[in-house]
Write an enzyme that holds these catalytic residues in place. Structure first.
Site, short mmCIF file in Angstrom:
data_model
loop_
_atom_site.label_atom_id
_atom_site.label_comp_id
_atom_site.label_asym_id
_atom_site.label_seq_id
_atom_site.Cartn_x
_atom_site.Cartn_y
_atom_site.Cartn_z
N ARG A 72 0.83 -1.22 0.00
CA ARG A 72 0.00 0.00 0.00
C ARG A 72 0.86 1.26 0.00
O ARG A 72 0.43 2.33 -0.41
CB ARG A 72 -0.98 0.01 1.19
N ASP A 76 -8.43 18.33 -14.07
CA ASP A 76 -8.66 16.97 -14.55
C ASP A 76 -8.26 17.01 -16.03
O ASP A 76 -8.96 17.59 -16.86
CB ASP A 76 -10.13 16.60 -14.35
C1 LIG Z 1 -13.64 8.59 -16.31
C2 LIG Z 1 -13.36 9.94 -15.80
C3 LIG Z 1 -13.11 10.17 -14.44
C4 LIG Z 1 -13.19 9.07 -13.40
O1 LIG Z 1 -12.22 8.11 -13.60
P1 LIG Z 1 -12.38 6.58 -13.11
O2 LIG Z 1 -11.12 5.97 -13.57
O3 LIG Z 1 -13.62 6.05 -13.78
O4 LIG Z 1 -12.53 6.63 -11.62
C5 LIG Z 1 -12.81 11.45 -14.04
N1 LIG Z 1 -12.76 12.47 -14.93
C6 LIG Z 1 -13.00 12.29 -16.24
C7 LIG Z 1 -12.91 13.46 -17.16
C8 LIG Z 1 -13.30 11.03 -16.72
O5 LIG Z 1 -13.55 10.86 -18.03
#
Ligand SMILES: *Cc1c(COP(=O)(O)O)cnc(C)c1O
Length: 403
Positions: free
Chosen positions: A62, A194
């Protein structure tokens, strides 16, 4: 990184192909999968030296693992390609594990997260519901509108994080990264992005002053739909330490096998992205000229409202696009049931083309009014354009739209 490879000098594709190589005892060319939960020590003294970080070494799965370390280092090398020093990277068990590992240690009750109105649904729910119940405020601004961000920041106290996502699902609306950084820095807030839709091949936010870049590696970085995972990249050691400790406590780590599969995918990121972008442009132009299509949202099109901003902050325009059909909900549902090559599935960034209809799928729980507010028409279709021969994608869409 391979022996003697300078990641800041070498090209993006060379770094993608080599970054994260480790020297292992067997001289295996591809890093072995360290499918082990724990690691033995030579002695109390050598174990102590590892615990105290006086010596490199592994302790427990972990805390760290050679495969997650290698994959995190490779993604960091790409994201920090043009920084003077490579940033720090962490792998997580999913994109959402990465997002929660970043956000939870950055805010306390009484603090505020400012985010775009439109962000990934589960991220929105984390901020708007889960964290709100714990006393963290969540205030939204209209993503493309920097004046609205200024208004929000001037009216809001204790803003710790400004959270953005660009391009955003499913309308592909862009947020001006440099503009957000400037305004967030003025109030002492950290900027978290993101960067899943763009990938470091198209957009490197840390170069524009962003503090933390997050990926769902489930998408383009792994690229073949073979794994769920996430990554966190930051150039700041203190922030990296904060997230590392958070990951120890929350435990949302990636498994060795998943990290290994992700690194394998990453090796061809540049080649895949080049074809993804090339195909998406051709598909977008085809759709734009099709009589059944009312409107196409793709940052590469001249008709896209923020085409210029896309040229400023992205190296190419990606392979996510959406289009509004003339025939509304029924036309969207009909197309979903008619496609044969395009896979009817959520998720994105895989080598094959994926298609989905937000009104009947990802956003079906919302009322048509709420969807409209988010720019999601009843006939909106989202496409993750794959790397097939583009004429086959077009032929499938053509038979699905007319026929
Ligand atoms: C898919 C996605 C997520 C979440 O990711 P997971 O791997 O499904 O937890 C977050 N932000 C965006 C823009 C995504 O396309």
């Amino acid at each position: 990184m391979a022996k003697n490879l300078d990641g800041q000098k070498a090209g993006f594709g060379t770094v993608a192909t080599h970054a994260g190589k480790e020297v292992n005892e067997t001289h295996a060319h591809v890093q072995p999968i360290y499918q082990s939960s724990t690691y033995w020590f030579d002695s109390v003294e050598s174990g102590q030296a590892i615990w105290k970080e006086e010596r490199d070494g592994y302790i427990y799965g972990r805390l760290s693992n050679p495969n997650t370390d290698a994959t995190a280092a490779a993604i960091a090398a790409l994201e920090g390609k043009n920084l003077t020093q490579p940033p720090y990277g962490l792998m997580c068990g999913s994109g959402m594990a990465a997002i929660s590992t970043v956000i939870l240690p950055m805010v306390n009750a009484g603090d505020t997260i400012v985010s775009q109105q439109a962000i990934y649904g589960y991220s929105y729910n984390l901020f708007a519901y889960h964290l709100k119940e714990k006393g963290v405020r969540h205030v939204v601004f209209d993503g493309p509108n920097l004046a609205d961000l200024e208004r929000v920041l001037s009216e809001t106290e204790n803003v710790k994080v400004v959270y953005i996502e660009t391009p955003v699902n499913p309308t592909m609306a862009l947020t001006d990264i440099r503009g957000v950084v400037e305004r967030a820095q003025a109030v002492g807030a950290r900027v978290v992005i993101d960067n899943t839709f763009a990938t470091p091949y198209l957009q490197r936010p840390l170069e524009m002053g962003v503090d933390v870049s997050i990926h769902s590696t489930t998408k383009y970085l792994s690229g073949h739909g073979q794994v769920v995972g996430g990554a966190i990249i930051t150039p700041y050691e203190d922030v990296y330490r904060l997230f590392t400790t958070a990951l120890f406590h929350y435990g949302g780590v990636a498994g060795p096998m998943d990290a290994w599969l992700t690194l394998l995918g990453l090796r061809t990121l540049h080649v895949r992205m080049e074809r993804h972008c090339e195909n998406a442009m051709v598909v977008a132009e085809f759709l734009e000229s099709h009589p059944a299509v009312k409107r196409v949202y793709y940052p590469g099109l001249e008709s896209f409202g923020q085409h210029e901003l896309a040229q400023q902050q992205m190296d190419d325009f990606g392979a996510m696009l959406s289009f509004e059909l003339q025939g509304g909900y029924a036309a969207g549902a009909r197309l979903m049931n008619r496609v044969q090559l395009c896979e009817l599935a959520v998720s994105l960034g895989t080598v094959d083309t994926l298609i989905q209809h937000p009104a009947s799928m990802t956003h079906f729980r919302l009322s048509p009014e709420d969807r409209a507010m988010m720019g999601i028409g009843e006939g909106l279709v989202r496409l993750s354009v794959g790397i097939e021969d583009v004429q086959d994608i077009i032929a499938d869409l053509e038979q699905g739209l007319t026929g």
